[in-house]
Scaffold this motif. Structure first.
Motif, PDB file in Angstrom:
ATOM      1  N   TYR A  75      -9.550   5.294  -9.273  1.00  0.00           N
ATOM      2  CA  TYR A  75      -8.447   5.624  -9.453  1.00  0.00           C
ATOM      3  C   TYR A  75      -7.645   5.371 -10.060  1.00  0.00           C
ATOM      4  CZ  TYR A  75      -5.093   8.042  -6.859  1.00  0.00           C
ATOM      5  OH  TYR A  75      -3.620   9.360  -6.731  1.00  0.00           O
TER       6      TYR A  75
ATOM      7  N   TYR B 234      -1.112   3.842  -0.229  1.00  0.00           N
ATOM      8  CA  TYR B 234      -2.451   3.830  -0.244  1.00  0.00           C
ATOM      9  C   TYR B 234      -3.348   3.036   0.361  1.00  0.00           C
ATOM     10  CZ  TYR B 234      -0.030   6.539  -4.127  1.00  0.00           C
ATOM     11  OH  TYR B 234       0.663   7.482  -5.255  1.00  0.00           O
TER      12      TYR B 234
ATOM     13  N   ASP C 277     -11.301   0.825  -6.536  1.00  0.00           N
ATOM     14  CA  ASP C 277     -10.581   0.606  -5.362  1.00  0.00           C
ATOM     15  C   ASP C 277     -11.758  -0.541  -4.340  1.00  0.00           C
ATOM     16  OD1 ASP C 277     -11.810   2.186  -3.981  1.00  0.00           O
ATOM     17  OD2 ASP C 277     -10.081   3.796  -4.266  1.00  0.00           O
ATOM     18  N   ASP C 278     -11.273  -0.518  -3.377  1.00  0.00           N
ATOM     19  CA  ASP C 278     -11.977  -0.985  -2.046  1.00  0.00           C
ATOM     20  C   ASP C 278     -13.245  -0.350  -1.795  1.00  0.00           C
ATOM     21  OD1 ASP C 278     -10.326  -2.703  -2.224  1.00  0.00           O
ATOM     22  OD2 ASP C 278      -9.410  -2.690   0.005  1.00  0.00           O
ATOM     23  N   PHE C 279     -13.103   0.957  -2.093  1.00  0.00           N
ATOM     24  CA  PHE C 279     -13.984   2.121  -1.363  1.00  0.00           C
ATOM     25  C   PHE C 279     -15.083   1.966  -2.595  1.00  0.00           C
ATOM     26  CE2 PHE C 279     -10.327   2.299   1.958  1.00  0.00           C
ATOM     27  CZ  PHE C 279     -11.607   2.764   3.299  1.00  0.00           C
TER      28      PHE C 279
ATOM     29  N   GLN D 132       0.912  -1.198   0.131  1.00  0.00           N
ATOM     30  CA  GLN D 132       0.060  -0.522   0.185  1.00  0.00           C
ATOM     31  C   GLN D 132       0.895   1.116   0.149  1.00  0.00           C
ATOM     32  OE1 GLN D 132      -2.408  -0.963   3.517  1.00  0.00           O
ATOM     33  NE2 GLN D 132      -4.284  -1.677   2.061  1.00  0.00           N
TER      34      GLN D 132
ATOM     35  N   THR E 140     -13.757   3.573  -5.424  1.00  0.00           N
ATOM     36  CA  THR E 140     -13.798   4.631  -6.471  1.00  0.00           C
ATOM     37  C   THR E 140     -12.796   4.051  -7.226  1.00  0.00           C
ATOM     38  OG1 THR E 140     -13.705   6.083  -4.210  1.00  0.00           O
ATOM     39  CG2 THR E 140     -12.375   7.056  -5.929  1.00  0.00           C
TER      40      THR E 140
ATOM     41  N   GLU F 267      -6.510   2.733   0.274  1.00  0.00           N
ATOM     42  CA  GLU F 267      -7.840   2.601  -0.380  1.00  0.00           C
ATOM     43  C   GLU F 267      -7.699   0.546  -1.517  1.00  0.00           C
ATOM     44  OE1 GLU F 267      -6.323   4.933  -0.572  1.00  0.00           O
ATOM     45  OE2 GLU F 267      -7.448   6.797  -0.772  1.00  0.00           O
TER      46      GLU F 267
END
Length: 128
Positions: free
Chosen positions: A61, A28, A55-57, A8, A59, A30
């Motif tokens: 990116y 990072y 990503d995990d949220f 991360q 979002t 996320e």
């Protein structure tokens, strides 16, 4: 294309800025170490590669490629490629779903514009 998160922690800035001496690291959070992600685009940005990941949220990116290992190198048959030139700044090349070749869409994703997020989600839902 599929990647697995290795770390991360990575440079906050592009390789070009890091070479200039700005070696700030960031976390990072996320993305999750060991988790697999589908790559929806690849960009060559200021001397380094970034992967477009959901990503995990939930979002969208552009994450530095150094955070991942490629576990499935097959590219979707509907991907497109655009080369801006060897000395083009900040983006010299991009590949992915067709709309990524549109500069306004790339900017809209970076700014999390609702119209561009909707384009991405439609593409993501039809691709999976």
């Amino acid at each position: 294309m599929k990647v697995r998160c290795l770390t991360q922690e990575g440079y906050l800035h592009s390789p070009k800025v890091v070479k200039e001496g700005n070696e700030d690291l960031t976390n990072y959070g996320e993305i999750t170490i060991g988790k697999e992600y589908i790559v929806y685009g690849i960009i060559h940005y200021e001397g380094g590669f970034r992967y477009l990941v959901y990503d995990d949220f939930e979002t969208i990116y552009w994450y530095p490629a150094e955070l991942f290992e490629v576990i499935d190198s097959n590219l979707p048959s509907n991907w497109h490629f655009k080369f801006f030139g060897q000395n083009a700044e900040p983006i010299s090349a991009i590949m992915g779903y067709k709309e990524l070749l549109n500069d306004d869409h790339v900017d809209g994703l970076a700014e999390l514009e609702s119209e561009d997020i909707e384009i991405f989600l439609q593409m993501k839902n039809t691709a999976n």
